[in-house]
Structure formats: C-alpha cells, structure tokens
Write an enzyme that holds these catalytic residues in place. Structure first.
Site, PDB file in Angstrom:
ATOM      1  N   LYS A  86       0.853  -1.204   0.000  1.00  0.00           N
ATOM      2  CA  LYS A  86       0.000   0.000   0.000  1.00  0.00           C
ATOM      3  C   LYS A  86       0.886   1.250   0.000  1.00  0.00           C
ATOM      4  O   LYS A  86       1.924   1.277   0.671  1.00  0.00           O
ATOM      5  CB  LYS A  86      -0.904  -0.043   1.244  1.00  0.00           C
ATOM      6  CG  LYS A  86      -1.944   1.065   1.314  1.00  0.00           C
ATOM      7  CD  LYS A  86      -2.838   0.926   2.558  1.00  0.00           C
ATOM      8  CE  LYS A  86      -3.916   2.009   2.606  1.00  0.00           C
ATOM      9  NZ  LYS A  86      -4.812   1.876   3.785  1.00  0.00           N
ATOM     10  N   SER A 108      -9.913   2.308   2.758  1.00  0.00           N
ATOM     11  CA  SER A 108      -8.958   3.009   1.934  1.00  0.00           C
ATOM     12  C   SER A 108      -8.010   2.081   1.179  1.00  0.00           C
ATOM     13  O   SER A 108      -7.426   2.502   0.189  1.00  0.00           O
ATOM     14  CB  SER A 108      -8.141   3.965   2.795  1.00  0.00           C
ATOM     15  OG  SER A 108      -7.338   3.243   3.722  1.00  0.00           O
ATOM     16  N   SER A 139     -10.348  -0.020   6.997  1.00  0.00           N
ATOM     17  CA  SER A 139      -9.752   0.039   5.658  1.00  0.00           C
ATOM     18  C   SER A 139      -9.085  -1.232   5.158  1.00  0.00           C
ATOM     19  O   SER A 139      -8.691  -1.294   3.995  1.00  0.00           O
ATOM     20  CB  SER A 139      -8.730   1.166   5.600  1.00  0.00           C
ATOM     21  OG  SER A 139      -9.400   2.372   5.409  1.00  0.00           O
TER      22      SER A 139
HETATM   23  N1  GLN Z   1     -13.306   4.830   6.102  1.00  0.00           N
HETATM   24  C1  GLN Z   1     -12.730   5.259   7.331  1.00  0.00           C
HETATM   25  C2  GLN Z   1     -12.284   6.677   7.228  1.00  0.00           C
HETATM   26  O1  GLN Z   1     -12.495   7.249   6.226  1.00  0.00           O
HETATM   27  C3  GLN Z   1     -11.612   4.340   7.733  1.00  0.00           C
HETATM   28  C4  GLN Z   1     -10.401   4.553   6.949  1.00  0.00           C
HETATM   29  C5  GLN Z   1      -9.280   3.665   7.398  1.00  0.00           C
HETATM   30  O2  GLN Z   1      -9.491   2.645   8.066  1.00  0.00           O
HETATM   31  N2  GLN Z   1      -8.074   4.062   7.064  1.00  0.00           N
HETATM   32  O3  GLN Z   1     -11.734   7.228   8.128  1.00  0.00           O
END
Ligand code: GLN
Length: 495
Positions: free
Chosen positions: A78, A158, A182
């Site tokens: 990532k 994400s 995410s």
């Molecule tokens: N969707 C969540 C956010 O926007 C979690 C994102 C994540 O786990 N990095 O904060």
C-alpha cells in the site's frame, strides 16, 4: 506453468520449496498480470527492477536451504508504507515526489523474510475514505461487476488498490492498513480476506500516520491460511514504535486446526441495523449456523455503546489527523506551492496545503482542528474519548463473560458504484464503517472473510472480532468459518 499469479501464498511457498517453480517465474507472472491491468488502476508505482532483483536473491536463498515463509513471494505494498527510494505518496498530491530515505518496519520485516515487492498500491488519500475515490491517482476499480452490468464498482477503501490487486490476482497478497475498517471493508467488497491485528501487534514506524491511536497494518490475502502466514512476518516488537507490544509472535499457521468445538461465539444485537439489506441478515444467520454446526456455542450478547462508535470515531480520527498532517508544510516533504512576490511563510503554508490536500483531507483537518480548539475540546474530543472507553468496556465485559469471538457482518452492503456516493452527504460514506470502527476504537483484532454472493453476484463478507493478542485463535475461528462457507468464486476477467 501458467497462471502462477493465481496461486495463494501457501501454494506458491510449497512449490518454491519443492523447486517446482522459482521466485523469478512467480514474479514474472505477476508483472505480466500487472501490465494488463491498467483498467483497475490498482498499482500506482511499479517496481519491476526491484522485484526481479529480490526474486533472484530469494531463489538463491531457497537454493541454499534458507527459506522463511514469505521468501520469494511477490506482493504489493500500500502506498501508505514508506519504501526506501520508492515513491511513497499516501495517494496525496502533497507528497508528490517524496521518496523516503528509510523503510517502514513492516515492509522491512517482509523483505527480511525474502518477500518480493511488485510496486505500490492505490488507496484513499492519507487512508481517509471508504471507496478509494479520494486518491490523487484516481480511484482503483473493483474487478467484480454486478451481473451483466458493466458499471465500474468501488473496491472499497482506503486499501482499495490492495484489495483490487489481490482479487484480480495481480499479486499473491498485499499489505493494507486499517484505522476504521480500511482492511476489512475492501476485503469484503472484493471477496478476499483481511485481518487487522490487535493495536500494537504491527509496528507503525514508517507508515504515514493518519490517526495514530487507531492505525494498524495487516495482510490482505486470498484466504485465511495466507493471512496467518503473512501476519506472522509483518508483526513483532519494534523499539522504534513506543506503542508496539513486546510479545512473542506465535506460529499463526500452526494454530489453524479448524477445531472450534466449545468456542463461545457472540452475536451482538446492536449490529442488527435498521434498513440492513435482507441479504446481509441472511449471510450473518448462515454464518452463525455454520459456526454452530462446527461445534461452537452461539450466545446472544449486547455491546450497548455501539451506536456511539461512528460519531466518536469521526471526532477522534480527524483530531489525530489534523495534528499528524500539520507536518506537511511545504518545507520538509513533497509539494510546495509556487509563490508570488510579497508572499511570506504564512502564504506558503496556506497555498501549499490548499493545493496539496484533497477536499476530504481538508474536511478532516478542519473538523479535527475544531474539535481540539480551546472552546470545544471538552464538548467533543474529551467526550469522544470517554465514549471510546465505554465502547472498549463493552467488549471487555463480553470477553470476561467467556466469549471467544464475536461474529458480525463486515459491511452494511456489497460494493457500490463508483461515483454513486460523490454527491451524497459525507456521512453516507462514513456509514460504511459502522461494523468496523468499534474494533479500532477498542484496539481489538478483527478479520473479514468472504462467505457468500448477493443477488447481483457480488461478494459479501462476515467479520470475526477476537480477544486482544489472540490473533491465532481468531484466525482459527475464521478458518473454520471459511471451510464451512466454501467461498471459491472469482471475478470474471474483463480488464
Ligand atoms: N473509512 C474510514 C475513514 O475514512 C476508515 C479509513 C481507514 O481505516 N483508514 O476514516
């Protein structure tokens, strides 16, 4: 042998050890798959030279009889992980051109074990999002489609690039990070497995920080066995991260017996949401029945503060993000705005941050700054922290009563269409995390595994939440559920 990119980590490892294939062959198969995958926009920086060099070194290690589990296995990383000398942008314009001088501990652990890096994977900007649509590289695309409809779907976020790449067999596995879901939400949206370990299991050192008290790295893989193998390599104590736990890392793979007889599996009533699609209800009921049939004892439980989790998360995560992102000032890293005559340092900061950050990141910085401001700190930030303690206590109480793991849906829906939520209230997007954020707030391990398809042929996942530091047990529960569900579907290739 063709289709080497379709192997699991375990399958490829065994073939490497029996000398049926070489790491160079595995790596070439993945590089070929990546070459034909532009429509997925999963890989955003390719590193074929590094990959081939690492593959050759891995083959030499294997020939010398020194082959740790991940040796020679091609994976994607990532973009949130700093990788030495390789662009690491967190999918943000503000880190354009940034090539770290150092390697994140997690990626270093993988490379020390001989893993091969194919490239960096797409994601939401600074890991903020649930659809991969906030990325400066443009969104990644889900390899799955609804029935005969060719509308492009989100791979989730994400870690959307990681999910898309693993589901489409561009790599054998990938790293992800999970602050509020995410790893687990994109895994569920793409029919793969993703585990977020206990907070403190994986070092955060060298991973671009979003919300430091919630962020954890974890593997995104084709099945539970692979998650066990890769997690073992990724985690371990790191003196460079003060929140890293000094605890022995067990052999997770050896704990996959599939025997869950007598395990107590809790079903939390608060996760039965109004308006939840019938298919998700059914998936959850089916999963519960499978665990019961495998010998587990099913118990109804209550986690009474669940409904406050999303509001608390969307105070705490932006608060920490606003502080973490203060370092992007146009001086130390990446992008700096072009200045006009008369501009001073304030204009430099303002213009650089306005140009470099996308709108979701700007929204989080503003919300975070607001909830931390002198006048509102108690009303929002401190209150959210108290709510967080109550959420954690809900879980502590349930585990103290003998529950071994908690079964819930992973997401409130299947993958949605790209662009479908663009005009919606941002809170609509935040609702994606309703089943996952509680786990981050409590610091617990959680795993998402695919257990079925919806009417339109899209994968759906269930989540198991475990006791702190008992990832081995959690993986074994997931392994039993995976074996019972027998999910083997793959997306049809259209890209
Ligand atoms: N969707 C969540 C956010 O926007 C979690 C994102 C994540 O786990 N990095 O904060």
């Amino acid at each position: 042998m063709s289709d080497l990119n379709k192997l699991t980590l375990a399958g490829a490892r065994d073939k490497l050890r029996s000398k049926d294939v070489s790491s160079v062959e595995l790596t070439e198969a993945c590089l070929n798959a990546i070459e034909g995958s532009n429509a997925l926009n999963a890989f955003v920086h390719n590193t074929p030279e590094i990959a081939m060099e690492q593959a050759k070194a891995a083959d030499a290690r294997i020939a010398a009889g020194d082959a740790p589990a991940m040796c020679g296995l091609p994976i994607g990383i990532k973009d949130l992980f700093c990788t030495k000398g390789v662009p690491s942008q967190a999918a943000s314009g503000i880190l354009e051109g940034f090539k770290p001088e150092y390697e994140s501990t997690v990626s270093q652990n993988l490379f020390d074990d001989g893993a091969v890096m194919l490239g960096k994977l797409n994601m939401d900007e600074f890991a903020m999002g649930s659809s991969n649509e906030t990325s400066v590289y443009g969104n990644a695309v889900n390899p799955w489609r609804r029935g005969n409809d060719d509308a492009p779907l989100t791979p989730g976020g994400s870690s959307g690039g990681s999910a898309s790449a693993v589901a489409a067999d561009l790599c054998l596995a990938a790293t992800g990070t999970d602050t509020g879901g995410s790893i687990r939400q994109p895994a569920a949206f793409t029919g793969i497995t993703g585990i977020k370990p206990t907070y403190g299991r994986c070092s955060r050192w060298g991973i671009v920080a979003f919300a430091s008290s919630l962020d954890q790295a974890g593997p995104m893989t084709k099945d539970v066995r692979d998650a066990a193998i890769m997690l073992e390599t990724m985690c371990g104590h790191d003196p460079k991260d003060s929140t890293s736990m000094d605890l022995a890392v067990p052999n997770f793979e050896a704990m996959l017996t599939g025997d869950i007889k007598g395990k107590k599996i809790g079903i939390p009533k608060e996760y039965r949401m109004d308006g939840m699609p019938e298919e998700i209800e059914q998936l959850w009921a089916d999963g519960t029945a499978m665990m019961k049939a495998a010998g587990a004892e099913i118990v109804d439980i209550s986690l009474p503060h669940t409904k406050y989790a999303l509001p608390a998360y969307y105070v705490i995560a932006p608060a920490e993000a606003s502080s973490n992102l203060a370092r992007y000032d146009g001086v130390k890293y990446g992008h700096r705005a072009t200045l006009e005559a008369g501009d001073g340092i304030t204009e430099m900061y303002e213009k650089t941050r306005a140009e470099g950050f996308g709108s979701e990141v700007q929204r989080r910085v503003m919300v975070g700054t607001y909830v931390l401001s002198a006048g509102f700190y108690d009303a929002y930030y401190n209150r959210a922290r108290r709510v967080r303690a109550l959420i954690k206590k809900d879980f502590d109480d349930v585990f103290a009563a003998g529950v071994d793991a908690i079964l819930t849906p992973a997401t409130p829906s299947a993958a949605f269409g790209l662009g479908e939520m663009t005009d919606a209230d941002p809170v609509q997007m935040y609702l994606n995390d309703v089943f996952t954020v509680t786990v981050n707030l409590a610091g617990l391990p959680g795993i998402a595994i695919p257990t079925g398809l919806d009417k339109q042929g899209l994968p759906l996942g269930l989540q198991l939440i475990g006791r702190p530091w008992e990832e081995g047990d959690l993986l074994n529960c997931a392994y039993a559920l995976e074996s019972a569900a027998g999910f083997v579907e793959k997306p049809g290739k259209w890209w």
